[in-house]
Write an enzyme that holds these catalytic residues in place. Sequence first.
Site, short mmCIF file in Angstrom:
data_model
loop_
_atom_site.label_atom_id
_atom_site.label_comp_id
_atom_site.label_asym_id
_atom_site.label_seq_id
_atom_site.Cartn_x
_atom_site.Cartn_y
_atom_site.Cartn_z
N TYR A 1 -28.14 7.18 5.44
CA TYR A 1 -28.32 5.95 6.22
C TYR A 1 -27.41 6.00 7.45
O TYR A 1 -26.38 6.69 7.44
CB TYR A 1 -28.07 4.69 5.39
CG TYR A 1 -26.74 4.62 4.69
CD1 TYR A 1 -25.60 4.12 5.31
CD2 TYR A 1 -26.62 5.02 3.35
CE1 TYR A 1 -24.40 4.02 4.65
CE2 TYR A 1 -25.42 4.93 2.68
CZ TYR A 1 -24.30 4.43 3.34
OH TYR A 1 -23.10 4.35 2.68
N GLU B 1 0.86 -1.19 0.00
CA GLU B 1 0.00 0.00 0.00
C GLU B 1 0.89 1.23 0.00
O GLU B 1 1.78 1.37 0.85
CB GLU B 1 -0.90 -0.01 1.23
CG GLU B 1 -1.65 1.28 1.52
CD GLU B 1 -2.51 1.74 0.35
OE1 GLU B 1 -2.40 2.93 -0.02
OE2 GLU B 1 -3.28 0.92 -0.20
N ASP C 1 -12.19 -1.67 -8.80
CA ASP C 1 -12.18 -0.48 -9.65
C ASP C 1 -11.07 -0.51 -10.69
O ASP C 1 -11.18 0.17 -11.72
CB ASP C 1 -12.02 0.78 -8.79
CG ASP C 1 -13.33 1.22 -8.16
OD1 ASP C 1 -14.38 0.60 -8.47
OD2 ASP C 1 -13.32 2.16 -7.36
N ARG D 1 -16.86 2.92 6.27
CA ARG D 1 -15.82 2.34 5.42
C ARG D 1 -14.57 1.99 6.23
O ARG D 1 -13.95 0.94 6.02
CB ARG D 1 -15.47 3.33 4.30
CG ARG D 1 -14.59 2.78 3.21
CD ARG D 1 -14.39 3.84 2.14
NE ARG D 1 -15.61 4.11 1.41
CZ ARG D 1 -15.95 3.50 0.28
NH1 ARG D 1 -15.15 2.59 -0.25
NH2 ARG D 1 -17.07 3.81 -0.34
#
Length: 386
Positions: free
Chosen positions: A208, A39, A285, A109
């Site tokens: 939400y 990463e 993605d 997330r």
Amino acid sequence: MAAQSANRGRKIAIIGGGIGGLTAALAFVRTGADVTVYEQAPAITEVGAGLQITPNGARVLDALGLAEVSDRMGIPAQAVEPMDALSGRMVTRFDLSNLDGPPYRFFHRADLIDLLAEACFSEGVAIKTGHRIENVSENGAFDVNGETQTPDLTVGADGLHSQMRSLLNGADDPFFTGQVAWRAIIDAPDHPPIARLWMAPGRHVVTYPLRGGRLNIVAVQERREWAADGWNHPADPSTLRNAFAGFSPRVLGLLNRVETVHEWGLFRHPVAPTWFGTRTAILGDAAHPTLPFMAQGANLAIEDAFVLAACCNRGPLDKSLPQYQQLRHARVERAIEAANKNAVNYHLTGARRRASFAVLKGIGAVAPKAWLNRLGWLYNHDVTTL
């Protein structure tokens, strides 16, 4: 995971420590692979925002042993309520409590990233932050921090600007979709476990709840131009409120409480024609950027990750990697097309808007299960049985 063991001892490198990359790492390590995640950010973190994990994605998390922690970190959804954003009135209500399989959940997330990262650490996955990958070749070799690595398989989970997508398909810039979005979170301790879709001409807002008494807000506006794409552009909350002026007091009351907001243009590529090379593969993605109008971006990446690891576990890569793309391509094309249609349907005007609301009301009143049945191909899909 399947009982085959072709992955045992394989060295798997995964570029990208997001949801798709970490799910792939966990799926591969559970089949005996030696997995390293690279990463480029200095830490495994995520922009503060919510996401929805629908039953198709939740089945993968359950299969990877994350059902219990998902129950703790996510909020089971009771319903989706399409709303008239101008009047503030509910158009109809669709019950989510009777869905087959695991619950439809709302997550922050960062919570989902954390639970995946912790599971990876516990299984011995090496997660190396601050590592930028360069010079990836189709045989999977790449340079990182001045050294060349040659794993058995290199997986690109490196997002919209994936260098591995370009390697496999040629360089192409993502295109602006004509949609600009804002993300924000506010305190709302008493909000019910319901997703509300506030629709208006040319604009919509989705709300939400999240764990800890918070409310996730995603607001989308049609716009002709946008100068920069990305997830993380701090914006003045007044720009959000101005963009949605004319909405009902119910919505404006929420937007008026926003103190911190991020704005970004929605960009995407077409679904990549090629998802794999000799010892390389892409997912999420990197392979198929998805507009957020079906809440499927994370779910499709989670599915990709599981299917890729399962296919590779069945035998040699020259057979496994084509099978992976064959199993996934048509499904993601269908999901993306459905999301693209929603980008139009949420923003209807005039007679088309009135007709759409009438249809939704009729479905909700006469055949409330019909809406969920229409989405059975999406929510009931179970990649863990493929």
